[in-house]
Scaffold this motif. Structure first.
Motif, PDB file in Angstrom:
ATOM      1  N   LEU A  35      -8.705  -6.926 -23.184  1.00 12.49           N
ATOM      2  CA  LEU A  35      -9.456  -7.569 -22.104  1.00 12.49           C
ATOM      3  C   LEU A  35     -10.056  -6.541 -21.147  1.00 12.49           C
ATOM      4  CD1 LEU A  35      -7.110 -10.578 -21.221  1.00 12.49           C
ATOM      5  CD2 LEU A  35      -9.212 -10.622 -22.534  1.00 12.49           C
ATOM      6  N   TYR A  36      -9.451  -5.360 -21.121  1.00 11.66           N
ATOM      7  CA  TYR A  36      -9.963  -4.299 -20.242  1.00 11.66           C
ATOM      8  C   TYR A  36     -11.122  -3.546 -20.890  1.00 11.66           C
ATOM      9  CZ  TYR A  36      -5.912  -5.083 -17.312  1.00 11.66           C
ATOM     10  OH  TYR A  36      -4.979  -5.652 -16.498  1.00 11.66           O
ATOM     11  N   GLY A  37     -11.424  -3.875 -22.146  1.00 10.10           N
ATOM     12  CA  GLY A  37     -12.506  -3.185 -22.843  1.00 10.10           C
ATOM     13  C   GLY A  37     -11.965  -1.990 -23.597  1.00 10.10           C
ATOM     14  N   GLN A  38     -12.732  -1.575 -24.601  1.00  8.43           N
ATOM     15  CA  GLN A  38     -12.283  -0.437 -25.389  1.00  8.43           C
ATOM     16  C   GLN A  38     -13.024   0.815 -24.962  1.00  8.43           C
ATOM     17  OE1 GLN A  38     -13.081  -2.798 -28.759  1.00  8.43           O
ATOM     18  NE2 GLN A  38     -11.041  -2.518 -29.640  1.00  8.43           N
ATOM     19  N   ASP A  39     -12.537   1.970 -25.421  1.00 11.33           N
ATOM     20  CA  ASP A  39     -13.194   3.236 -25.085  1.00 11.33           C
ATOM     21  C   ASP A  39     -14.669   3.164 -25.461  1.00 11.33           C
ATOM     22  OD1 ASP A  39     -10.900   4.176 -24.144  1.00 11.33           O
ATOM     23  OD2 ASP A  39     -10.442   5.500 -25.833  1.00 11.33           O
ATOM     24  N   GLY A  40     -15.504   3.656 -24.588  1.00 10.13           N
ATOM     25  CA  GLY A  40     -16.927   3.686 -24.899  1.00 10.13           C
ATOM     26  C   GLY A  40     -17.618   2.357 -24.601  1.00 10.13           C
ATOM     27  N   ASP A  41     -16.848   1.375 -24.334  1.00  9.88           N
ATOM     28  CA  ASP A  41     -17.365   0.056 -24.016  1.00  9.88           C
ATOM     29  C   ASP A  41     -17.748   0.074 -22.540  1.00  9.88           C
ATOM     30  OD1 ASP A  41     -17.731  -2.593 -23.631  1.00  9.88           O
ATOM     31  OD2 ASP A  41     -15.686  -3.212 -24.118  1.00  9.88           O
ATOM     32  N   LYS A  42     -19.001  -0.178 -22.241  1.00 10.43           N
ATOM     33  CA  LYS A  42     -19.426  -0.079 -20.837  1.00 10.43           C
ATOM     34  C   LYS A  42     -19.155  -1.397 -20.110  1.00 10.43           C
ATOM     35  CE  LYS A  42     -22.970   3.506 -21.074  1.00 10.43           C
ATOM     36  NZ  LYS A  42     -23.481   3.420 -22.444  1.00 10.43           N
ATOM     37  N   ARG A  43     -17.933  -1.655 -19.882  1.00 13.18           N
ATOM     38  CA  ARG A  43     -17.596  -2.901 -19.186  1.00 13.18           C
ATOM     39  C   ARG A  43     -18.002  -2.806 -17.731  1.00 13.18           C
ATOM     40  NH1 ARG A  43     -14.413  -6.994 -20.785  1.00 13.18           N
ATOM     41  NH2 ARG A  43     -14.174  -7.420 -18.594  1.00 13.18           N
ATOM     42  N   GLN A  44     -18.587  -3.867 -17.255  1.00  5.85           N
ATOM     43  CA  GLN A  44     -19.068  -3.834 -15.887  1.00  5.85           C
ATOM     44  C   GLN A  44     -18.080  -4.456 -14.903  1.00  5.85           C
ATOM     45  OE1 GLN A  44     -21.859  -2.226 -14.631  1.00  5.85           O
ATOM     46  NE2 GLN A  44     -21.526  -1.329 -16.644  1.00  5.85           N
ATOM     47  N   GLN A  45     -17.034  -5.061 -15.413  1.00  3.20           N
ATOM     48  CA  GLN A  45     -16.085  -5.677 -14.490  1.00  3.20           C
ATOM     49  C   GLN A  45     -14.833  -4.824 -14.346  1.00  3.20           C
ATOM     50  OE1 GLN A  45     -15.377  -9.810 -15.378  1.00  3.20           O
ATOM     51  NE2 GLN A  45     -17.360 -10.387 -14.548  1.00  3.20           N
TER      52      GLN A  45
END
Ligand SMILES: Nc1nc2c(ncn2[C@@H]2O[C@H](COP(=O)(O)OP(=O)(O)O)[C@@H](O)[C@H]2O)c(=O)[nH]1
Ligand SMILES: [Mg+2]
Ligand SMILES: [Zn+2]
Length: 321
Positions: A35-45
């Motif tokens: 849910l926190y996103g994976q490496d390299g994933d540009k999560r904006q939240q």
């Protein structure tokens, strides 16, 4: 085999776990790493889970695991800090927000109020101002604020948590809804909630300490149920609320009273701060738009143009951070 998942409602989020209401119980569940996103994933939240979220939890693991967040109906968010441009969601799935303010101790801040009101317009969350501590205010001060915000179509409810004025109206206002109580530390959020429902026993601040020294009594948001279907979210005071995902062209749409005038500006895309022919600016000069509202707008506009400028505004975070 996939484990059976239960639906729940997030009451509070801590660093590592969320407090989730599942049926009659409250469980602590850790959000799954993904849910926190994976490496390299540009999560904006910044935070994948917020108070008010509907979630699915797996109670068979230990600790319980928060598996997914269901789509949100709406949410209130801000920019995490001046050093962290990600979106920070403060509450999700809410029916309305009350800006709790007072006229003395702490004094009314137009800037703080106008920022959160703009965020509510952006997030499509109906908002009004709850003007508390009217026992400390003069009648004409209250009327001046009512005038200022009537043009912006923001109703004001005067209250006094000590003598009970306005509390019945407040009770009606929140019945059957999920309501965010937002405001400066010390404005009286916890006191108001305690007066509505004494068994909440929320901690109330000692005035001499916190508003001088920046102390606080509520350091996290929490969702509470007053009666079935009536929920409130008590939030910590936030010093600097920067809107997220809003640019200059959007911003002018977040001040509803500008709409009455801006069709007469020289340029269709007028930002109302430097253009030579500006009907909004004229309306401010003529007293038809409150100067305090316009000042809040210009400050936010400047901040959007120079997001990393040292604007002298005290940063960031819940006052508790
Ligand atoms: N005079 C006056 N004081 C109030 C009122 N409501 C709250 N207070 C006081 O304001 C202080 C801060 O209240 P609190 O509920 O902790 O504020 P919060 O930080 O917004 O939750 C406490 O000392 C309260 O007793 C009010 O209507 N009138
Ligand atoms: Mg409080
Ligand atoms: Zn203009």
């Amino acid at each position: 085999m996939t484990p059976p998942l239960e639906r729940g409602l997030v009451l509070r989020t801590d660093a590592k776990v969320c407090h989730v209401e599942v049926g009659e119980r409250v469980v602590q569940a850790a959000p799954r790493g993904i849910l926190y996103g994976q490496d390299g994933d540009k999560r904006q939240q910044k935070n994948p889970v917020a108070v008010g979220d509907e979630v699915e939890v797996d109670l068979s693991s230990n600790p319980a695991s928060l598996e997914s967040v269901l789509p949100r109906r709406n949410w209130l968010s801000r920019t995490a800090s001046s050093h962290d441009p990600r979106e920070q969601v403060l509450a999700a799935n809410v029916d309305q927000l009350l800006v709790v303010a007072s006229l003395g101790k702490p004094g009314f801040s137009s800037n703080r109020t106008d920022r959160i009101l703009a965020a509510c317009v952006w997030g499509r969350i109906p908002a009004r101002i709850l003007l508390n501590k009217i026992d400390l205010a003069e009648e004409d001060e209250i009327e001046a604020l009512v005038d200022t915000y009537s043009l912006a179509k923001v109703p004001i409810l005067p209250t006094c948590a000590l003598d009970g004025r306005g509390l019945e109206e407040l009770r009606e206002l929140i019945r059957g809804k999920t309501t965010v109580f937002y405001g400066a530390s010390g404005a009286g959020k916890s006191s108001l909630l305690n007066s509505l429902q004494p068994d909440l026993k929320l901690k109330v601040g000692k005035i001499s300490k916190f508003w001088d020294a920046g102390r606080h009594t509520t350091s996290y948001s929490q969702l509470m149920t007053l009666e079935p279907g009536t929920r409130v979210i008590d939030t910590p005071g936030i010093r600097t609320f920067r809107l997220h995902g809003v640019d200059a062209q959007h911003l002018r749409g977040l001040f509803p009273e500008f709409a009455l005038f801006q069709s007469k500006c020289g340029y269709m895309s007028c930002t109302h701060d430097h253009e030579p022919v500006c009907a909004v600016f004229d309306a401010v000069e003529d007293g038809e738009i409150a100067a305090s509202r316009y000042a809040s707008y210009v400050e936010m506009l400047d901040e959007m143009r120079e997001p990393n400028a040292d604007d002298g505004v005290e940063d960031v975070g819940p006052e508790s951070e």
